[in-house]
Design a protein around this motif. Sequence first.
Motif, PDB file in Angstrom:
ATOM      1  N   UNK A  23      44.031  35.439  48.581  1.00 34.30           N
ATOM      2  CA  UNK A  23      42.786  34.673  48.489  1.00 34.30           C
ATOM      3  C   UNK A  23      41.863  35.240  47.422  1.00 34.30           C
ATOM      4  N   UNK A  24      41.622  36.559  47.435  1.00 30.91           N
ATOM      5  CA  UNK A  24      40.691  37.156  46.476  1.00 30.91           C
ATOM      6  C   UNK A  24      41.219  37.044  45.049  1.00 30.91           C
ATOM      7  N   UNK A  25      42.525  37.161  44.889  1.00 28.50           N
ATOM      8  CA  UNK A  25      43.121  36.968  43.558  1.00 28.50           C
ATOM      9  C   UNK A  25      42.897  35.533  43.087  1.00 28.50           C
ATOM     10  N   UNK A  26      43.127  34.583  44.004  1.00 26.87           N
ATOM     11  CA  UNK A  26      42.921  33.173  43.668  1.00 26.87           C
ATOM     12  C   UNK A  26      41.462  32.914  43.304  1.00 26.87           C
ATOM     13  N   UNK A  27      40.544  33.403  44.133  1.00 26.46           N
ATOM     14  CA  UNK A  27      39.125  33.165  43.906  1.00 26.46           C
ATOM     15  C   UNK A  27      38.676  33.727  42.559  1.00 26.46           C
ATOM     16  N   UNK A  28      39.090  34.932  42.246  1.00 26.60           N
ATOM     17  CA  UNK A  28      38.721  35.533  40.968  1.00 26.60           C
ATOM     18  C   UNK A  28      39.277  34.743  39.796  1.00 26.60           C
TER      19      UNK A  28
END
Length: 178
Positions: A23-28
């Motif tokens: 999720x955090x990779x996607x969001x960034x």
Amino acid sequence: MKYWEKMRGKGQSPPGVSLSEVFWSWLGAFSGIALVALLHYKLLDQLGMQLLMASLGASAVLLYGAIRSPLAQPRNVLGGHVLSAIVGVSAYQLLGAYPWLAAAMAVSLAIALMHLTRTLHPPGGATALIAVIGGESVHNLGYWFVLMPVGLGALVMVIVAVLVNNLAENRKYPEFWL
């Protein structure tokens, strides 16, 4: 025979990551590319200028998906892109009559320079190549290509990485600045 044995590979596949990390990779990546694209289409495209570059997509993988990698740190992202852009523009200007030679020289010299300056960032190789094969719109920029789209695009991506990667409690970015 030892030469061929090296190609067999004996290590294990990399471990999987948690859904939180995904999720955090996607969001960034979404935020960084969206901001660069928004700036491009709302501000610069109207002036005939560009900010989007394919090599920024590769940088997004490192900046948001491999944030602890030395290759993803601000020094490497900014230095790798900017130095590679300088090399790429120079290679085109000196050897543009021989595109195959200019392309090979741009990428290989960019790698060597990134090694020497401790700014190795794999997408920098693509940036150097774009300076050679990017066509008339890139070639007309000359050394302005180094500042925009390369420098500004990389800077926006790093700023987003600093802001987004530190939102999650278990993520810290950057590992080092210089």
